[in-house]
Design a protein around this motif. Structure first.
Motif, PDB file in Angstrom:
ATOM      1  N   SER A 273       8.201  -2.259  -1.432  1.00  0.00           N
ATOM      2  CA  SER A 273       7.228  -1.178  -1.578  1.00  0.00           C
ATOM      3  C   SER A 273       5.890  -1.587  -0.953  1.00  0.00           C
ATOM      4  CB  SER A 273       7.057  -0.845  -3.056  1.00  0.00           C
ATOM      5  OG  SER A 273       5.988   0.044  -3.226  1.00  0.00           O
ATOM      6  N   ILE A 274       5.459  -2.825  -1.223  1.00  0.00           N
ATOM      7  CA  ILE A 274       4.186  -3.291  -0.670  1.00  0.00           C
ATOM      8  C   ILE A 274       4.253  -3.306   0.853  1.00  0.00           C
ATOM      9  CG2 ILE A 274       2.673  -5.317  -0.501  1.00  0.00           C
ATOM     10  CD1 ILE A 274       3.375  -5.903  -3.441  1.00  0.00           C
ATOM     11  N   GLU A 275       5.401  -3.751   1.382  1.00  0.00           N
ATOM     12  CA  GLU A 275       5.553  -3.790   2.845  1.00  0.00           C
ATOM     13  C   GLU A 275       5.502  -2.371   3.423  1.00  0.00           C
ATOM     14  OE1 GLU A 275       5.537  -5.975   5.209  1.00  0.00           O
ATOM     15  OE2 GLU A 275       5.162  -7.610   3.797  1.00  0.00           O
ATOM     16  N   ARG A 276       6.165  -1.431   2.735  1.00  0.00           N
ATOM     17  CA  ARG A 276       6.119  -0.047   3.211  1.00  0.00           C
ATOM     18  C   ARG A 276       4.683   0.471   3.186  1.00  0.00           C
ATOM     19  NH1 ARG A 276      10.939   0.725  -0.014  1.00  0.00           N
ATOM     20  NH2 ARG A 276       9.639   1.624  -1.648  1.00  0.00           N
ATOM     21  N   GLY A 277       3.949   0.107   2.128  1.00  0.00           N
ATOM     22  CA  GLY A 277       2.557   0.520   2.035  1.00  0.00           C
ATOM     23  C   GLY A 277       1.737  -0.078   3.163  1.00  0.00           C
ATOM     24  N   ARG A 278       2.042  -1.320   3.509  1.00  0.00           N
ATOM     25  CA  ARG A 278       1.311  -1.988   4.593  1.00  0.00           C
ATOM     26  C   ARG A 278       1.533  -1.254   5.908  1.00  0.00           C
ATOM     27  NH1 ARG A 278       2.732  -5.748   8.362  1.00  0.00           N
ATOM     28  NH2 ARG A 278       1.071  -7.153   9.065  1.00  0.00           N
ATOM     29  N   GLU A 279       2.789  -0.861   6.142  1.00  0.00           N
ATOM     30  CA  GLU A 279       3.073  -0.130   7.381  1.00  0.00           C
ATOM     31  C   GLU A 279       2.332   1.203   7.416  1.00  0.00           C
ATOM     32  OE1 GLU A 279       7.280   0.163   7.804  1.00  0.00           O
ATOM     33  OE2 GLU A 279       7.474  -2.021   8.001  1.00  0.00           O
ATOM     34  N   GLN A 284       1.732   2.471  11.188  1.00  0.00           N
ATOM     35  CA  GLN A 284       2.922   2.130  11.958  1.00  0.00           C
ATOM     36  C   GLN A 284       4.107   3.047  11.658  1.00  0.00           C
ATOM     37  OE1 GLN A 284       3.271  -1.921  10.759  1.00  0.00           O
ATOM     38  NE2 GLN A 284       1.801  -2.668  12.267  1.00  0.00           N
ATOM     39  N   THR A 285       3.879   4.019  10.794  1.00  0.00           N
ATOM     40  CA  THR A 285       4.957   4.959  10.511  1.00  0.00           C
ATOM     41  C   THR A 285       4.750   6.213  11.354  1.00  0.00           C
ATOM     42  OG1 THR A 285       3.668   5.908   8.731  1.00  0.00           O
ATOM     43  CG2 THR A 285       5.186   4.152   8.139  1.00  0.00           C
ATOM     44  N   LYS A 286       5.710   7.133  11.264  1.00  0.00           N
ATOM     45  CA  LYS A 286       5.580   8.300  12.128  1.00  0.00           C
ATOM     46  C   LYS A 286       4.433   9.213  11.691  1.00  0.00           C
ATOM     47  CE  LYS A 286       9.313  10.909   9.796  1.00  0.00           C
ATOM     48  NZ  LYS A 286       8.531  11.353   8.664  1.00  0.00           N
ATOM     49  N   GLU A 287       3.949   9.036  10.439  1.00  0.00           N
ATOM     50  CA  GLU A 287       2.831   9.875   9.997  1.00  0.00           C
ATOM     51  C   GLU A 287       1.518   9.449  10.639  1.00  0.00           C
ATOM     52  OE1 GLU A 287       4.882   8.454   7.808  1.00  0.00           O
ATOM     53  OE2 GLU A 287       6.011  10.166   7.012  1.00  0.00           O
ATOM     54  N   PHE A 469       2.468  13.901   3.056  1.00  0.00           N
ATOM     55  CA  PHE A 469       3.840  13.681   2.580  1.00  0.00           C
ATOM     56  C   PHE A 469       4.250  14.840   1.676  1.00  0.00           C
ATOM     57  CE2 PHE A 469       1.428   9.690   2.538  1.00  0.00           C
ATOM     58  CZ  PHE A 469       2.061   8.998   3.557  1.00  0.00           C
ATOM     59  N   PRO A 470       4.390  16.027   2.229  1.00  0.00           N
ATOM     60  CA  PRO A 470       4.645  17.162   1.338  1.00  0.00           C
ATOM     61  C   PRO A 470       5.921  16.995   0.518  1.00  0.00           C
ATOM     62  CG  PRO A 470       4.861  17.790   3.666  1.00  0.00           C
ATOM     63  CD  PRO A 470       4.374  16.385   3.645  1.00  0.00           C
ATOM     64  N   ASP A 471       6.932  16.344   1.103  1.00  0.00           N
ATOM     65  CA  ASP A 471       8.199  16.243   0.384  1.00  0.00           C
ATOM     66  C   ASP A 471       8.397  14.896  -0.298  1.00  0.00           C
ATOM     67  OD1 ASP A 471       8.759  18.764   1.427  1.00  0.00           O
ATOM     68  OD2 ASP A 471       9.425  17.827   3.310  1.00  0.00           O
ATOM     69  N   GLN A 472       7.542  13.936   0.061  1.00  0.00           N
ATOM     70  CA  GLN A 472       7.751  12.599  -0.507  1.00  0.00           C
ATOM     71  C   GLN A 472       6.458  12.056  -1.094  1.00  0.00           C
ATOM     72  OE1 GLN A 472       8.807  11.521   3.519  1.00  0.00           O
ATOM     73  NE2 GLN A 472      10.533  10.402   2.671  1.00  0.00           N
ATOM     74  N   PRO A 473       5.881  12.744  -2.085  1.00  0.00           N
ATOM     75  CA  PRO A 473       4.608  12.242  -2.610  1.00  0.00           C
ATOM     76  C   PRO A 473       4.735  10.829  -3.162  1.00  0.00           C
ATOM     77  CG  PRO A 473       5.527  13.927  -4.049  1.00  0.00           C
ATOM     78  CD  PRO A 473       6.344  13.932  -2.803  1.00  0.00           C
ATOM     79  N   ARG A 475       5.706   8.360  -1.791  1.00  0.00           N
ATOM     80  CA  ARG A 475       5.333   7.324  -0.816  1.00  0.00           C
ATOM     81  C   ARG A 475       3.876   6.909  -0.973  1.00  0.00           C
ATOM     82  NH1 ARG A 475       7.197   8.888   5.002  1.00  0.00           N
ATOM     83  NH2 ARG A 475       6.610   6.727   5.397  1.00  0.00           N
ATOM     84  N   ILE A 476       3.092   7.772  -1.625  1.00  0.00           N
ATOM     85  CA  ILE A 476       1.704   7.367  -1.897  1.00  0.00           C
ATOM     86  C   ILE A 476       1.690   6.150  -2.803  1.00  0.00           C
ATOM     87  CG2 ILE A 476      -0.411   8.116  -3.095  1.00  0.00           C
ATOM     88  CD1 ILE A 476      -0.021  10.829  -1.823  1.00  0.00           C
ATOM     89  N   TRP A 477       2.720   6.064  -3.669  1.00  0.00           N
ATOM     90  CA  TRP A 477       2.796   4.876  -4.540  1.00  0.00           C
ATOM     91  C   TRP A 477       2.966   3.596  -3.725  1.00  0.00           C
ATOM     92  CZ3 TRP A 477       0.606   4.970  -8.824  1.00  0.00           C
ATOM     93  CH2 TRP A 477       0.681   6.061  -9.698  1.00  0.00           C
ATOM     94  N   ASP A 478       3.672   3.692  -2.565  1.00  0.00           N
ATOM     95  CA  ASP A 478       3.778   2.509  -1.709  1.00  0.00           C
ATOM     96  C   ASP A 478       2.377   2.054  -1.294  1.00  0.00           C
ATOM     97  OD1 ASP A 478       6.532   2.430  -1.791  1.00  0.00           O
ATOM     98  OD2 ASP A 478       6.771   3.712  -0.017  1.00  0.00           O
ATOM     99  N   LEU A 479       1.556   3.040  -0.899  1.00  0.00           N
ATOM    100  CA  LEU A 479       0.188   2.711  -0.490  1.00  0.00           C
ATOM    101  C   LEU A 479      -0.603   2.127  -1.665  1.00  0.00           C
ATOM    102  CD1 LEU A 479      -1.197   5.515   1.834  1.00  0.00           C
ATOM    103  CD2 LEU A 479      -1.432   3.065   2.151  1.00  0.00           C
TER     104      LEU A 479
END
Lengths: 514, 265
Positions: A273-279, A284-287, A469-473, A475-479
């Motif tokens: 999760s932390i790594e995803r937040g870092r990206e 580095q993500t498509k957003e 992230f309309p469908d995946q809120p 993912r804010i937790w990753d951040l």
């Protein structure tokens, strides 16, 4: 003998003086009875929006006073304000504005829960604890405010930075948290040990009162700005003020129902999760989030989308005139020189400064207090930048060396714009947070961070990311997990590079301006 | 002619009256002591108060008498004399002796509350960082170690268990502050750049609905008076643990509280 007489006269003056000193000592601290009545300060919008329109100014003042009272010790609240018991705890004296205003003397011994109600209510508490920074009118400009940065909140805009709601108004619970625990990283202290829970509620009432008063006043000034001076009495009526105030109070009431409650369950703070937040943080993500653009590749708050840190410190802490203001003056002067030079090609482009420019430059508005820069200094600065040439014989004649579209001038304009974009709604320079410090102004609970990232900071440049992230809120937790881990693992951003400079920070979220 | 002597005499009498009255009024006197070491501190305080009280009354009488007896009078000329060596020796030796006595007498108490070697060997309860104008407190979370992700961050809120020695690490972010627990009779300056251990205990839990005080005892700026904190002493370790658990739970809140609008604490 002469000397002796002088001696006696000094002594007798002392004899007179001493009782006066003692008498004043006994009066010290007697409180309200001896204090002169305080009055609200004039809103600076009156001057900026209604200059030379005394009738409109008077009409606005009168309308505001009819609804809220003309001084803090003659307070009024419109019916249906939503304040507890109709504003019962604002002060000792209170009255309704309705068909017939009637005073209701309060029962001083009334108790709420286990705590005795403060006899003078929110106003007295505010005066004791808050006024010296936030000011009598809630303009954030009390006597101790100049010592502080970030500056104390100006309530009169009705905009609050750290809220749990989807609007810029906080709930009572948000204010309660701010009062009880303070805003870390700012000068706002925690009041939990200074005031009882009852006191805190009274102060909240009073802050909402001041905020509503200020916002009503702002809206009336805006209304008056488009009215004719001769129609002052008929356009800005007390009735309009009551309607405006009611609307403002309604926004406050609505805020209670607009808490961003649909928070997905927190993702566990795992390595993944932390790594995803870092990206996400590094875009580095498509957003392609632009966190690093402001917070910097190392998260220390020095991203390229904001004005340089050193410049910020010079302006804020060393009292130097804002770069932007200087740039404004310089660019205005240059534009004029360039324009006239082009037109005066017959005379080789020379422009007589005194004749052509003095009026223009002096009327150019800077930011904050307008600094009357001596023309000579201004021209020296332009010359030092290599933008103009001064006539060797007479310093009054100048001509431009470069065109208005010269890259150097364009760069200066960009810098000026960057400054403008680095201000919050109160026109104070901002810094993006240094995320390595583990200091979170809006609260350190994961929920607070979730709110901050998903809905941004009102009045500041931090945008909301919920719509990213309309469908995946979740993912804010990753951040959030990444941001919470960063202070303890600075190596997370060890090798990250500065992103390409983006021209401006992302636009502030469009929140309703009420 | 005797205006000044009367004025000073009256002031001296008022001061003495206040001095005598103070122990009978709770607001004028020390708050009740709740710490083990407090009795020793109070004992020292009373001895010093007694000495200074006697000296004060004595010197005031002498001053009043000198002014009353020898005021400026018309036709009387002042005369000069070198002074009395014997008197000077006496009034130098007596205070020195008193000072030496106090210096030696307080050493044991000072050592037990300030010498680092006498600090109780326990895990620090918290790190307390003073700043203009509040006390920032960081408790080690469940792992018992400071500086980790599960630290509990609070402001102006000190809580511990009765009859257990407590150590805190005192720091400051800006200027000098002074960490003062009046009921525990402990006072320690916070010095920029230093981490200073401070230890104390309490033999009485705070009664329900009230609390002990933490105040700043060093004028630290215009908001000095705002630097007050709450001190809560629990009867049992279990009660303290319960509070600690709920505080940690609140700090790790990730969902909007359902029923209660107020956050509680």
């Amino acid at each position: 003998m002469v000397e002796l007489r002088e001696e006696t006269s000094v002594t007798s003056r002392f004899r007179l003086g001493l009782p006066v000193v003692f008498a004043s000592l006994t009066v010290c601290g007697c409180g309200d009875k001896w204090m002169m009545s305080l009055s609200y300060s004039k809103n600076e919008m009156m001057e900026s929006e209604l200059r030379d329109k005394p009738k409109l100014q008077a009409a606005v003042t009168k309308a505001v006073n009819t609804v809220f009272g003309d001084a803090p010790d003659r307070m009024r609240v419109p019916k249906g304000s939503g304040l507890r018991d109709g504003g019962r705890y604002l002060a000792q004296q209170w009255e309704y504005v309705g068909d017939s205003p009637s005073p209701h003397p309060t029962d001083q011994s009334k108790t709420l829960g286990q705590y005795k109600t403060h006899p003078s209510g929110g106003y007295a508490l505010y005066r004791y604890h808050c006024l010296h920074c936030h000011g009598l009118s809630g303009d954030g400009n009390g006597p101790t405010a100049p010592f502080l940065y970030p500056k104390p909140r100006d309530y009169r805009r009705g905009v609050y930075k750290f809220t749990s709601t989807t609007t810029s108004k906080p709930t009572r619970d948000d204010l309660r948290r701010t009062l009880n625990y303070g805003l870390h990283g700012t000068s706002m202290p925690a009041f939990i040990a200074q005031m009882s829970p009852t006191d805190i509620e009274q102060v909240i009432d009073y802050v909402i009162f001041l905020s509503a008063r200020g916002e009503t006043e702002r809206q009336l000034v805006a209304e008056a700005a488009s009215a004719e001076e001769k129609d002052a009495e008929t356009t800005i009526t007390p009735q309009l003020a009551v309607e405006t105030a009611t609307r403002v109070f309604d926004f406050w009431k609505e805020a209670e129902t607009q808490v961003l409650k649909s928070v997905p369950p927190r993702l566990p703070s795992t390595r993944e999760s932390i790594e995803r937040g870092r990206e996400l943080f590094l875009g580095q993500t498509k957003e392609k989030l632009e966190c690093a653009g402001c917070h910097g590749p190392k998260g220390v708050g020095n991203g390229p989308s904001f004005i340089d840190q050193d410049v910020f410190y010079d302006v804020v802490f060393h009292g130097k005139a804002s770069e932007k203001q200087e740039l404004y003056e310089e660019l205005t002067a240059f534009d004029q020189v360039a324009l006239k030079s082009e037109a005066a090609k017959g005379g080789e482009g020379w422009v007589d400064v005194k004749k052509e420019l003095a009026a223009t430059v002096n009327s150019a508005k800077g930011f904050g207090p307008i600094k009357a820069v001596p023309m000579d200094e201004l021209l020296s600065r332009l010359e030092a930048r290599g933008l103009i040439t001064r006539d060797r014989a007479g310093a009054d004649r100048v001509k431009s060396k470069v065109k208005m579209s010269d890259p150097r001038v364009v760069d200066l304009r960009a810098e000026r714009d960057l400054w403008e974009k680095s201000l919050d709604d109160w026109e104070n320079p901002l810094r993006p947070s240094n995320l390595n410090q583990g200091i979170y102004k809006g609260g350190r609970r994961p929920l607070d961070l979730y709110w901050r990232i998903s809905k941004g900071i009102n009045g500041a440049k931090m945008p909301g990311h919920l719509q990213t992230f309309p469908d995946q809120p979740e993912r804010i937790w990753d951040l959030v997990n990444f941001v919470m881990a960063l202070p303890y693992e600075p190596t997370l951003l060890k090798d990250s590079q500065a992103p390409a400079a983006s021209p401006a920070p992302p636009a502030a979220p469009k929140v309703a301006s009420h | 002619v005797r205006f000044w002597s009367i004025l000073f005499g009256v002031m001296a009498i008022l001061c003495t009256a206040a001095f005598v009255y103070a122990p009978f009024h709770p607001d004028w006197w020390l708050p009740p002591n709740v710490s083990t070491i407090g009795y020793e501190v109070d004992h020292l305080f009373f001895i010093i108060l007694g000495i200074t009280g006697v000296v004060f009354i004595g010197t005031q009488i002498a001053l009043f008498w000198a002014m009353f007896r020898y005021p400026a009078r018309e036709g009387v000329k002042a005369f000069y004399f070198h002074g009395s060596q014997r008197l000077e020796v006496i009034w130098t030796i007596i205070p020195s002796a008193i000072l030496v006595f106090i210096a030696l007498y307080q050493m044991g108490t000072w050592a037990s509350i300030k010498f680092r070697t006498s600090a109780p060997k326990v895990q620090p309860l918290a790190e307390v960082t003073a700043r203009q104008f509040q006390w920032i407190m960081r408790y080690p979370g469940r792992d018992g170690r400071l500086g980790t992700e599960d630290d509990l961050h609070l402001v102006n809120d000190l809580r511990f268990v009765k009859n257990t020695p407590v150590v805190i690490h005192l720091k400051t972010k800006d200027v000098l502050h002074s960490f003062f627990l009046p009921q525990m009779r402990i006072k320690q300056d916070a010095v920029p750049g230093l981490t200073i251990p401070v230890w104390f205990d309490a033999n009485k839990a705070t009664p329900t609905g009230s609390e002990y005080e933490l105040v700043c005892a060093e004028l630290c700026g215009w908001g000095h008076y705002k630097m007050r904190g709450r001190v809560t002493v629990y009867e049992t370790q279990a009660e303290w643990q319960k509070w600690m658990d709920s505080a940690i739970e609140e700090q790790s809140r990730a969902q909007v509280a359902e029923a209660s609008a107020s956050q509680g604490n």
